[in-house]
Motif scaffolding. Structure first.
Motif, short mmCIF file in Angstrom:
data_model
loop_
_atom_site.label_atom_id
_atom_site.label_comp_id
_atom_site.label_asym_id
_atom_site.label_seq_id
_atom_site.Cartn_x
_atom_site.Cartn_y
_atom_site.Cartn_z
N THR A 54 0.83 -1.20 0.00
CA THR A 54 0.00 0.00 0.00
C THR A 54 0.86 1.24 0.00
N THR A 55 0.34 2.31 -0.57
CA THR A 55 0.83 3.63 -0.23
C THR A 55 -0.37 4.53 0.02
N VAL A 56 -0.44 5.08 1.20
CA VAL A 56 -1.47 6.09 1.47
C VAL A 56 -0.78 7.32 2.03
N LEU A 57 -1.33 8.50 1.76
CA LEU A 57 -0.66 9.72 2.19
C LEU A 57 -1.65 10.82 2.54
N ALA A 58 -1.14 11.81 3.26
CA ALA A 58 -1.93 13.00 3.56
C ALA A 58 -1.02 14.19 3.40
N ILE A 59 -1.56 15.28 2.87
CA ILE A 59 -0.75 16.48 2.65
C ILE A 59 -1.63 17.71 2.89
N LYS A 60 -1.05 18.69 3.58
CA LYS A 60 -1.84 19.88 3.90
C LYS A 60 -1.86 20.86 2.72
N TYR A 61 -2.95 21.59 2.60
CA TYR A 61 -3.03 22.68 1.62
C TYR A 61 -3.78 23.83 2.29
N GLN A 62 -3.96 24.91 1.54
CA GLN A 62 -4.59 26.13 2.10
C GLN A 62 -5.87 25.85 2.88
N GLY A 63 -6.76 25.05 2.27
CA GLY A 63 -8.10 24.89 2.84
C GLY A 63 -8.25 23.71 3.79
N GLY A 64 -7.19 22.96 4.06
CA GLY A 64 -7.32 21.80 4.93
C GLY A 64 -6.28 20.74 4.62
N VAL A 65 -6.75 19.49 4.50
CA VAL A 65 -5.83 18.40 4.21
C VAL A 65 -6.37 17.56 3.07
N GLY A 124 -24.59 14.15 22.44
CA GLY A 124 -25.22 15.30 21.81
C GLY A 124 -24.23 16.30 21.25
N ILE A 125 -22.95 15.92 21.20
CA ILE A 125 -21.91 16.82 20.70
C ILE A 125 -20.80 15.96 20.12
N GLN A 126 -20.10 16.49 19.10
CA GLN A 126 -19.02 15.71 18.49
C GLN A 126 -17.77 15.73 19.37
N LEU A 127 -16.97 14.69 19.26
CA LEU A 127 -15.65 14.70 19.89
C LEU A 127 -14.80 15.79 19.24
N SER A 128 -13.84 16.32 19.98
CA SER A 128 -12.91 17.27 19.38
C SER A 128 -11.98 16.52 18.43
N CYS A 129 -11.29 17.26 17.58
CA CYS A 129 -10.37 16.64 16.63
C CYS A 129 -9.31 15.82 17.37
N LEU A 162 -12.21 22.35 13.85
CA LEU A 162 -13.06 23.53 13.67
C LEU A 162 -12.67 24.64 14.64
N LYS A 163 -12.18 24.27 15.83
CA LYS A 163 -11.80 25.30 16.80
C LYS A 163 -10.57 26.07 16.34
N ARG A 164 -9.58 25.32 15.86
CA ARG A 164 -8.34 25.98 15.41
C ARG A 164 -8.44 26.48 13.98
N ALA A 165 -9.50 26.06 13.27
CA ALA A 165 -9.70 26.40 11.85
C ALA A 165 -8.49 25.99 11.02
N GLU A 166 -8.06 24.73 11.17
CA GLU A 166 -6.99 24.21 10.32
C GLU A 166 -7.11 22.70 10.20
N GLY A 167 -6.51 22.19 9.12
CA GLY A 167 -6.47 20.75 8.94
C GLY A 167 -5.33 20.16 9.75
N LEU A 244 -10.77 15.55 -0.09
CA LEU A 244 -10.36 16.84 0.49
C LEU A 244 -11.11 17.03 1.80
N VAL A 245 -10.34 17.28 2.88
CA VAL A 245 -10.96 17.47 4.19
C VAL A 245 -10.79 18.94 4.55
N GLY A 246 -11.89 19.68 4.51
CA GLY A 246 -11.81 21.13 4.74
C GLY A 246 -12.89 21.60 5.70
N ALA A 247 -13.02 22.93 5.83
CA ALA A 247 -13.96 23.50 6.80
C ALA A 247 -15.39 23.12 6.48
N ASP A 248 -15.72 23.00 5.18
CA ASP A 248 -17.11 22.70 4.85
C ASP A 248 -17.34 21.21 4.62
#
Lengths: 273, 227
Positions: A54-65, A124-129, A162-167, A244-248
Motif C-alpha cells: 500500500t501507499t497512502v498519504l496525507a498532505i496539507k493545503y490552504q483549505g485543509g488536508v 449530543g456533541i461531536q468529539l474534538s479533533c 473547527l476550533k483551530r480552523a486548520e487541517g 479533500l478534508v476542509g472547513a465545509d
C-alpha cells in the motif's frame, strides 16, 4: 450505572468489548494468545512483518488536508484487487487512510465510524479533533496482539479542527503511539518513496490543485518503485482515490479530475521535462 | 418472623400504574406529527441543552416524557441497540419496529417485576423512504405499545392533546410550516398559555436529507417558519 466503573460510557468500542467480545478484533487474538508468536517469514525474528502492499498519504493545503491512497491489494506476489478503497470518510470532518492487512483494516474503519457517531449521539456533541485522534490511537493499541500474528493495521488520521480552523494530520505506530505531523505524511510499503516526492514539492499553503498534483505524483513515484503499490490504470480507468478534508466537510475528488492530472504527468514524463 | 402481608396482584398493578401515571402527568408534553417530507417532533421543553428528543439512527428518532434520568437511560440503551445492530448487519437493518419491541419488553418486565415502575412514556419515530410509510410507536410505562398514524402525543395531558389533534389533523400531507403551527397550537391548548419559541424543542426526520435524516430546528428557524 453512570459515573461508576462498570459503565460503558459513551464509547461503542468499550461497549462492544464488554457485550460482544467476539466482534472486537483484539480480543479474538487474545483468545489464542497461548500460541507462539509467528516469526517473520524465513528470517526467524520476532519482529512483526512490516505493512505490505500500500501507499497512502496525507498532505496539507490552504483549505485543509488532502488524503489519498492507491487502489492495489496484494496476496504475496499476486494482485488480489485493483479497486480496493483505502481512504475512508469517518464523519463530517475526518477521514482515515489505512495500510496493512485488508480485513482488519476495513473492520477498523467501520468500527471507528460507528465509534464517533455513537459518541455524538449519546453526548449530543461531536468529539474534538484531538479526542478523535486519541480514540483511534487506543483502537490501534488494542490491535497489538493481532500484530504479533502478522495482521498489522496502521492508519493515518486527518481531521479539520473547527476550533483551530486548520487541517491536522496524525500518524500512529503499532503500539498506538500518536504523533502529529505538521505538513505531510505517508505510510505503507511505498510510503518512503511517496514521502521523498512530497519533501521535494511541499510548500506551505499549497493551492488545492497543487496539493492534488503533488499527492498524485507521490503515489505515481511510489508505484514505480514499489511492487505493492498500484499506479494509474489507464486501460481499466482505475485511478488512486483522494478526498479533500476542509472547513465545509469532506469532498471526494472525482476520477475525471484525477485522470486529467495523470494525463499531464504522463505527458511530462514522455517528453522528459 | 412476621407474616408477609397479602396484596392481591390486581391491587398491586393498579397501585403501580397509578403511581406511574401520576409521575408522567406532572411533566410536559411532546408531539410527533407526519408532514410532507417526514416526521416533525415538538417538545415543550424550557431547557436548551437537556434534550427530550434525540437521534437514534439514520431514520429513527426517540423522545421521552416523564422522569429525565429514566428516559435518558432508555435513550442510551436504544442508541446502543441500534449501533450494534447496524455494525453487525447493515445500516438498513436497523428498524423502529425492532427498537419499539425492545422498549416494550423492557418496560413491561420492569413494570411487573420491580418495586417501582418507570415513570416514562416514550415515542419512537421512523421516516419512511422510497415509498414506505412513516412509523410512529408510542410505548407506555407498562410496556403496552401503540402503533400511531399521522400524529402522537405523550406526557403531560397527552389524552386531551390527542383529542385536540384528532379534530384538526388532516390526512393530506402538511407542509413543515403547517405541521409546526398545528403542533404549537396543540401544545398551547394543553397549557392554556402562549409558549415562547425558545421554550420549544423542535426536530425533524427529514426524508430529503442524505444519510442521517435527523436534524434539530433551532428557535430562529422556527420563528422564520411561523412568520
Amino acid at each position: 450505572m453512570p459515573l461508576f466503573p462498570d459503565d460503558y460510557g459513551s464509547s461503542f468500542f468499550d461497549y462492544l468489548a464488554h457485550q460482544r467480545p467476539d466482534l472486537v478484533p483484539a480480543s479474538r487474538a487474545g483468545m489464542s494468545s497461548s500460541s507462539p508468536l509467528v516469526p517473520d517469514e524465513g528470517r526467524g525474528s520476532l519482529v512483526p512483518p512490516m505493512t505490505h502492499g500500500t501507499t497512502v498519504l496525507a498532505i496539507k493545503y490552504q483549505g485543509g488536508v488532502l488524503i489519498a491512497g492507491d487502489r492495489r491489494a496484494t496476496e504475496g506476489f499476486q494482485i488480489a484487487g485493483r479497486r480496493m478503497e483505502k481512504v475512508f470518510k469517518i464523519d463530517g470532518h475526518s477521514a482515515i487512510a489505512i495500510a496493512g492487512a485488508a480485513g482488519p483494516c476495513l473492520e477498523l474503519a467501520k468500527l471507528f465510524q460507528t465509534e464517533l457517531e455513537h459518541y455524538e449521539k449519546l453526548e449530543g456533541i461531536q468529539l474534538s479533533c484531538e479526542g478523535k485522534a486519541n480514540k483511534l490511537g487506543q483502537m490501534v493499541k488494542a490491535n497489538l496482539p493481532m500484530v504479533f500474528q502478522g495482521l498489522v493495521v496502521l492508519p493515518i488520521y486527518v481531521g479539520y479542527d473547527l476550533k483551530r480552523a486548520e487541517g491536522r494530520i496524525f500518524k500512529y505506530d503499532i503500539t498506538g503511539g500518536r504523533y502529529e505531523e505538521s505538513d505531510y505524511h505517508s505510510i505503507g510499503s511505498g510510503g518512503k518513496d511517496a514521502r521523498n516526492t512530497m519533501r521535494e514539492h511541499f510548500r506551505k499553503n499549497l493551492s488545492e490543485q497543487d496539493a492534488l498534483r503533488t499527492a498524485l505524483l507521490a503515489l505515481y513515484n511510489a508505484a514505480e518503485e514499489d511492487v505493492g503499490t498500484g499506479g494509474p490504470d489507464l486501460v481499466r480507468g482505475i485511478y488512486p482515490s483522494a478526498k479533500l478534508v476542509g472547513a465545509d466537510g469532506i469532498t471526494d475528488v472525482d476520477d475525471q479530475r484525477i485522470g486529467i492530472v495523470y494525463a499531464a504527468l504522463i505527458e511530462e514524463r514522455k517528453n522528459g521535462d | 418472623m412476621p407474616l408477609p402481608y397479602y396484596v392481591s396482584p390486581e391491587q398491586m398493578m393498579q397501585d403501580k400504574a397509578e403511581y406511574a401515571k401520576k409521575g408522567i402527568a406532572k411533566g410536559r408534553s411532546i408531539i410527533a406529527m407526519e408532514y410532507a417530507d417526514g416526521v416533525l417532533l415538538v417538545a415543550d421543553n424550557p431547557s436548551a441543552s437537556l434534550y427530550k428528543i434525540s437521534e437514534i439512527y439514520d431514520s429513527i428518532a426517540f423522545s421521552g416524557a416523564g422522569k429525565y434520568s429514566e428516559f435518558e437511560n432508555l435513550r442510551k440503551a436504544g442508541i446502543r441497540h441500534a449501533d450494534l445492530t447496524g455494525y453487525m448487519y447493515s445500516r438498513e437493518d436497523v428498524t423502529a419496529r425492532s427498537l419499539a419491541n425492545g422498549y416494550s419488553q423492557s418496560l413491561g418486565t420492569i413494570f411487573s417485576q420491580e418495586l417501582k415502575p418507570l415513570e416514562v412514556e416514550i415515542l419512537v419515530a421512523q421516516v419512511g423512504e422510497s415509498g414506505h410509510a412513516n412509523e410512529l410507536y408510542r410505548i407506555s410505562f407498562d410496556g403496552s405499545i401503540f402503533d400511531e398514524r399521522g400524529f402522537a402525543a405523550i406526557g403531560g395531558r397527552a389524552e386531551a392533546l390527542q383529542v385536540f389533534l384528532k379534530e384538526r389533523y388532516k390526512t393530506d400531507p402538511l407542509t413543515l410550516k403547517a405541521a409546526l403551527s398545528l403542533c404549537v397550537a396543540t401544545l398551547e391548548s394543553g397549557t392554556n398559555q402562549k409558549l415562547p419559541l425558545e421554550g420549544l424543542e423542535v426536530a425533524a426526520l427529514d426524508r430529503t436529507r442524505v444519510g442521517r435524516k435527523f436534524r434539530r430546528i433551532p428557535p430562529s428557524e422556527s420563528r422564520q417558519l411561523l412568520a
